[in-house]
Design a protein around this motif. Sequence first.
Motif, PDB file in Angstrom:
ATOM      1  N   VAL A   1      79.850  35.084 -13.033  1.00 30.23           N
ATOM      2  CA  VAL A   1      78.956  33.982 -12.673  1.00 30.23           C
ATOM      3  C   VAL A   1      79.768  32.794 -12.170  1.00 30.23           C
ATOM      4  O   VAL A   1      79.442  32.179 -11.145  1.00 30.23           O
ATOM      5  CB  VAL A   1      78.092  33.571 -13.881  1.00 30.23           C
TER       6      VAL A   1
ATOM      7  N   ASP B   1      73.432  32.270  -7.939  1.00 27.32           N
ATOM      8  CA  ASP B   1      74.292  31.108  -7.676  1.00 27.32           C
ATOM      9  C   ASP B   1      74.210  30.618  -6.240  1.00 27.32           C
ATOM     10  O   ASP B   1      74.999  29.779  -5.838  1.00 27.32           O
ATOM     11  CB  ASP B   1      75.744  31.438  -8.023  1.00 27.32           C
ATOM     12  N   GLU B   2      73.295  31.119  -5.454  1.00 25.29           N
ATOM     13  CA  GLU B   2      73.161  30.687  -4.061  1.00 25.29           C
ATOM     14  C   GLU B   2      71.859  29.911  -3.880  1.00 25.29           C
ATOM     15  O   GLU B   2      70.937  30.035  -4.687  1.00 25.29           O
ATOM     16  CB  GLU B   2      73.165  31.904  -3.135  1.00 25.29           C
TER      17      GLU B   2
ATOM     18  N   HIS C   1      68.734  29.165 -11.450  1.00 30.26           N
ATOM     19  CA  HIS C   1      70.052  28.983 -10.862  1.00 30.26           C
ATOM     20  C   HIS C   1      71.113  29.172 -11.937  1.00 30.26           C
ATOM     21  O   HIS C   1      70.876  28.975 -13.127  1.00 30.26           O
ATOM     22  CB  HIS C   1      70.186  27.594 -10.223  1.00 30.26           C
ATOM     23  N   ALA C   2      72.323  29.569 -11.507  1.00 35.90           N
ATOM     24  CA  ALA C   2      73.408  29.859 -12.444  1.00 35.90           C
ATOM     25  C   ALA C   2      73.757  28.659 -13.321  1.00 35.90           C
ATOM     26  O   ALA C   2      74.230  28.826 -14.452  1.00 35.90           O
ATOM     27  CB  ALA C   2      74.643  30.324 -11.682  1.00 35.90           C
ATOM     28  N   SER C   3      73.479  27.454 -12.838  1.00 31.23           N
ATOM     29  CA  SER C   3      73.814  26.257 -13.619  1.00 31.23           C
ATOM     30  C   SER C   3      73.017  26.171 -14.912  1.00 31.23           C
ATOM     31  O   SER C   3      73.429  25.473 -15.851  1.00 31.23           O
ATOM     32  CB  SER C   3      73.576  25.003 -12.768  1.00 31.23           C
TER      33      SER C   3
ATOM     34  N   ARG D   1      81.266  33.579  -8.673  1.00 29.96           N
ATOM     35  CA  ARG D   1      80.287  33.551  -7.587  1.00 29.96           C
ATOM     36  C   ARG D   1      79.802  32.132  -7.323  1.00 29.96           C
ATOM     37  O   ARG D   1      79.554  31.750  -6.173  1.00 29.96           O
ATOM     38  CB  ARG D   1      79.113  34.483  -7.923  1.00 29.96           C
ATOM     39  N   LEU D   2      79.670  31.336  -8.377  1.00 32.10           N
ATOM     40  CA  LEU D   2      79.278  29.946  -8.193  1.00 32.10           C
ATOM     41  C   LEU D   2      80.330  29.200  -7.385  1.00 32.10           C
ATOM     42  O   LEU D   2      80.008  28.451  -6.450  1.00 32.10           O
ATOM     43  CB  LEU D   2      79.070  29.282  -9.556  1.00 32.10           C
TER      44      LEU D   2
ATOM     45  N   LEU E   1      72.704  23.544  -5.491  1.00 36.24           N
ATOM     46  CA  LEU E   1      73.107  24.462  -6.552  1.00 36.24           C
ATOM     47  C   LEU E   1      72.524  24.097  -7.904  1.00 36.24           C
ATOM     48  O   LEU E   1      72.729  24.808  -8.888  1.00 36.24           O
ATOM     49  CB  LEU E   1      74.635  24.511  -6.644  1.00 36.24           C
TER      50      LEU E   1
ATOM     51  N   HIS F   1      84.412  21.662 -11.095  1.00 34.07           N
ATOM     52  CA  HIS F   1      84.726  22.955 -10.466  1.00 34.07           C
ATOM     53  C   HIS F   1      85.774  22.782  -9.362  1.00 34.07           C
ATOM     54  O   HIS F   1      86.704  23.598  -9.242  1.00 34.07           O
ATOM     55  CB  HIS F   1      83.457  23.571  -9.883  1.00 34.07           C
TER      56      HIS F   1
ATOM     57  N   THR G   1      70.054  34.943 -13.137  1.00 39.30           N
ATOM     58  CA  THR G   1      70.487  33.724 -12.461  1.00 39.30           C
ATOM     59  C   THR G   1      71.118  34.087 -11.127  1.00 39.30           C
ATOM     60  O   THR G   1      71.739  35.138 -10.979  1.00 39.30           O
ATOM     61  CB  THR G   1      71.509  32.929 -13.298  1.00 39.30           C
TER      62      THR G   1
ATOM     63  N   THR H   1      80.273  30.109  -3.735  1.00 39.98           N
ATOM     64  CA  THR H   1      79.192  29.408  -3.029  1.00 39.98           C
ATOM     65  C   THR H   1      79.605  27.978  -2.719  1.00 39.98           C
ATOM     66  O   THR H   1      79.328  27.457  -1.635  1.00 39.98           O
ATOM     67  CB  THR H   1      77.909  29.419  -3.879  1.00 39.98           C
TER      68      THR H   1
END
Length: 280
Positions: free
Chosen positions: A216, A154-155, A127-129, A219-220, A241, A251, A152, A223
Amino acid sequence: MKIGLLVPDSDDPTTFIAADPTQLSTSLSNSWQRQALDLLSRAVSLPSELQELAREFHAPKQPGGSIEHVQGKALIRQRVQHFRDSGMEEALALQPGGPRLPEILSGMIEQDLETLRSGTKMRTIYHASTRYHQPTRDYVATLARAGGQYRTLDEPYTRLLVMDRRVAVIPIVDDMSLAAFIYDPAVIDYLVEEVFERCWSRALEFDGARTVPQQVVSRLRQTIIDQMLEGTNHRVIARRLGISERTLARHIAEMRDDYKVDSLFQLGYVLGRKTQESAD
């Protein structure tokens, strides 16, 4: 003689004498009736005796493999390790849920390096995190230099492991204490092409670099916006996420600044209008 009307004389076997027709008819009648009843009984039971065989004969041929449920994290790890030890040419993995524990990463890195040195092609989606997690960045950077490929996404997505396209492992429960080991080639091909490859095509390359690309972040946050507009609460969004609620709050606070609103309600209103205008 065939039916017993003539029988050998007990004193002179070369001489035949006539048998009593009445006794003979009674004996033959009883014998033939028993044989007839036996044949009738066999004729009646034959269809049911062959029913199972007939079902197998007329059933469509199914060359596919099986699906095995394995319970217990330790047993699941042992089963996966068995496939790894037998030698692999390819390993594909979807790893949702955010950063992995540092002790898990440090325990995996030497084995994963050895797997890559043996010629195995490894592709993994996190995941992007995980881009914000230093131990994961260090792990990815080391393996990427050895030939591993990482991206990564993000969904939200589900966990998947495919080894040599011979076996696929998917969770049955969220904590991975019960998993399905799938050996059917058709199902495995579907999971690879329609699940993993589609996720891979949408994911962004990750080499362990500290800098998080703006794409990134964008897109995060998109989402996050989509999940908020669906009415999903913050705890569920964070879990899906793979980020902490604190990171999610940061965020959201930055998005409030971007859209120049003071409250979460106002942010939701602005985002909803923006989405509606885009649809129109």
